[in-house]
Design a protein around this motif. Structure first.
Motif, PDB file in Angstrom:
ATOM      1  N   UNK A  80      -0.928 -11.947  -3.852  1.00 13.39           N
ATOM      2  CA  UNK A  80      -1.215 -10.583  -4.307  1.00 13.39           C
ATOM      3  C   UNK A  80      -2.508 -10.071  -3.672  1.00 13.39           C
ATOM      4  N   UNK A  81      -3.508 -10.953  -3.581  1.00 13.28           N
ATOM      5  CA  UNK A  81      -4.768 -10.557  -2.957  1.00 13.28           C
ATOM      6  C   UNK A  81      -4.568 -10.266  -1.471  1.00 13.28           C
ATOM      7  N   UNK A  82      -3.768 -11.096  -0.800  1.00 10.06           N
ATOM      8  CA  UNK A  82      -3.485 -10.860   0.609  1.00 10.06           C
ATOM      9  C   UNK A  82      -2.800  -9.530   0.832  1.00 10.06           C
ATOM     10  N   UNK A  83      -1.851  -9.202  -0.048  1.00 10.95           N
ATOM     11  CA  UNK A  83      -1.140  -7.929   0.057  1.00 10.95           C
ATOM     12  C   UNK A  83      -2.080  -6.756  -0.234  1.00 10.95           C
ATOM     13  N   UNK A  84      -2.933  -6.914  -1.238  1.00 10.80           N
ATOM     14  CA  UNK A  84      -3.875  -5.856  -1.618  1.00 10.80           C
ATOM     15  C   UNK A  84      -4.875  -5.573  -0.501  1.00 10.80           C
ATOM     16  N   UNK A  85      -5.458  -6.638   0.039  1.00 10.28           N
ATOM     17  CA  UNK A  85      -6.426  -6.466   1.129  1.00 10.28           C
ATOM     18  C   UNK A  85      -5.752  -5.852   2.354  1.00 10.28           C
ATOM     19  N   UNK A  86      -4.536  -6.329   2.661  1.00  7.03           N
ATOM     20  CA  UNK A  86      -3.812  -5.784   3.809  1.00  7.03           C
ATOM     21  C   UNK A  86      -3.524  -4.302   3.651  1.00  7.03           C
ATOM     22  N   UNK A  87      -3.104  -3.901   2.456  1.00  7.93           N
ATOM     23  CA  UNK A  87      -2.810  -2.486   2.212  1.00  7.93           C
ATOM     24  C   UNK A  87      -4.072  -1.635   2.304  1.00  7.93           C
ATOM     25  N   UNK A  88      -5.196  -2.160   1.786  1.00  6.86           N
ATOM     26  CA  UNK A  88      -6.459  -1.423   1.868  1.00  6.86           C
ATOM     27  C   UNK A  88      -6.907  -1.254   3.316  1.00  6.86           C
ATOM     28  N   UNK A  96      -1.341   1.683  10.436  1.00  7.89           N
ATOM     29  CA  UNK A  96      -0.212   0.893   9.933  1.00  7.89           C
ATOM     30  C   UNK A  96       0.056   1.341   8.508  1.00  7.89           C
ATOM     31  N   UNK A  97       1.327   1.377   8.117  1.00  7.51           N
ATOM     32  CA  UNK A  97       1.651   1.815   6.760  1.00  7.51           C
ATOM     33  C   UNK A  97       1.160   0.795   5.737  1.00  7.51           C
ATOM     34  N   UNK A  98       0.803   1.280   4.546  1.00  8.62           N
ATOM     35  CA  UNK A  98       0.311   0.406   3.484  1.00  8.62           C
ATOM     36  C   UNK A  98       1.361  -0.632   3.095  1.00  8.62           C
ATOM     37  N   UNK A  99       2.617  -0.193   3.024  1.00  9.50           N
ATOM     38  CA  UNK A  99       3.689  -1.101   2.601  1.00  9.50           C
ATOM     39  C   UNK A  99       3.869  -2.240   3.606  1.00  9.50           C
ATOM     40  N   UNK A 100       3.908  -1.878   4.890  1.00 10.41           N
ATOM     41  CA  UNK A 100       4.080  -2.896   5.920  1.00 10.41           C
ATOM     42  C   UNK A 100       2.915  -3.874   5.920  1.00 10.41           C
ATOM     43  N   UNK A 101       1.698  -3.342   5.790  1.00 13.21           N
ATOM     44  CA  UNK A 101       0.518  -4.207   5.776  1.00 13.21           C
ATOM     45  C   UNK A 101       0.520  -5.110   4.553  1.00 13.21           C
ATOM     46  N   UNK A 102       0.940  -4.563   3.410  1.00 13.25           N
ATOM     47  CA  UNK A 102       1.019  -5.376   2.199  1.00 13.25           C
ATOM     48  C   UNK A 102       2.014  -6.510   2.345  1.00 13.25           C
ATOM     49  N   UNK A 103       3.149  -6.220   2.965  1.00 14.19           N
ATOM     50  CA  UNK A 103       4.156  -7.267   3.181  1.00 14.19           C
ATOM     51  C   UNK A 103       3.640  -8.350   4.125  1.00 14.19           C
ATOM     52  N   UNK A 104       2.976  -7.938   5.197  1.00 10.90           N
ATOM     53  CA  UNK A 104       2.430  -8.909   6.152  1.00 10.90           C
ATOM     54  C   UNK A 104       1.352  -9.764   5.495  1.00 10.90           C
ATOM     55  N   UNK A 105       0.397  -9.097   4.836  1.00 13.39           N
ATOM     56  CA  UNK A 105      -0.689  -9.831   4.198  1.00 13.39           C
ATOM     57  C   UNK A 105      -0.210 -10.740   3.082  1.00 13.39           C
ATOM     58  N   UNK A 106       0.701 -10.242   2.260  1.00  7.81           N
ATOM     59  CA  UNK A 106       1.199 -11.038   1.135  1.00  7.81           C
ATOM     60  C   UNK A 106       2.033 -12.228   1.563  1.00  7.81           C
TER      61      UNK A 106
END
Length: 204
Positions: A80-88, A96-106
């Motif tokens: 969850x933290x990885x997805x949150x940081x990626x989206x931010x 990059x879109x927030x959703x895509x970054x959240x998926x990659x980071x998470x």
């Protein structure tokens, strides 16, 4: 410039120590060393909370079996933290879109968390406690070094993180048999103790 390499690297690092990632990124942004860090990670309350939780993890992560319990509790928190940081990071850069970054980071955080948790379970099969301390220190230093490197050389850092992730997954694959043997032995000992207690209990 695409923020994807930084998202991937921060996701990998979050799977190992999410609090260190938030703390480091926040410090880099607050001190003006990087313009890639969103203001949300630079807020004083976020930095204080991340610092306190990082200290808690630094202790728990070096105690045999306590580290595995801590890892279990963070199976949801780290991805969850990885997805949150990626989206931010994605929202701050706009590349990059927030959703895509959240998926990659998470997803990256989940994979590296699995490697960390599985490796710790294998290490805990050894009776001596020093390997836990050494491994934990190596993880803390590795996260700090790669996240710092990623702030200035994101693509190179992402390549290193990818190699480490792939290597960790391969190592985990070979450690699975050792972990299974350990779990079987522990279950067998529990069953033996249960039967011994039952045998020593007078009929009621």
């Amino acid at each position: 410039m695409s923020v994807l390499p930084l998202v991937f690297t921060s996701g990998w690092a979050s799977g190992i120590n999410a609090y260190a990632v938030v703390l480091l990124l926040g410090v880099f942004g607050a001190t003006g060393l990087s313009d890639e860090v969103p203001e949300s990670l630079q807020r004083p309350e976020v930095l204080v909370a991340a610092g306190v939780l990082f200290l808690c993890e630094a202790v728990a992560d070096k105690i045999p079996y306590v580290d595995s319990v801590w890892d279990s509790a963070h199976t949801v928190i780290r991805p969850a933290a990885g997805a949150w940081v990626g989206a931010l990071l994605a929202g701050h850069s706009g590349s990059l879109s927030d959703v895509a970054a959240g998926l990659v980071g998470g997803s990256t955080a989940l994979a590296s968390h699995a490697v960390k948790a599985g490796t710790r379970m294998a290490v805990n099969t050894s009776p001596e406690p020093f390997s836990n301390v050494l491994l934990s220190l190596a993880e803390d230093l590795g996260v700090g070094a790669i996240v710092t490197f990623a702030m200035f050389h994101p693509t190179a850092a992402a390549v290193i993180a990818g190699v480490l992730l792939l290597t960790g997954l391969l190592v985990l694959y070979f450690l699975i048999s050792r972990i299974r043997r350990f779990l079987r032995r522990r279950a067998q000992r529990r069953e033996e103790r249960r039967l011994a207690v039952r045998a020593g209990t007078p009929p009621g």
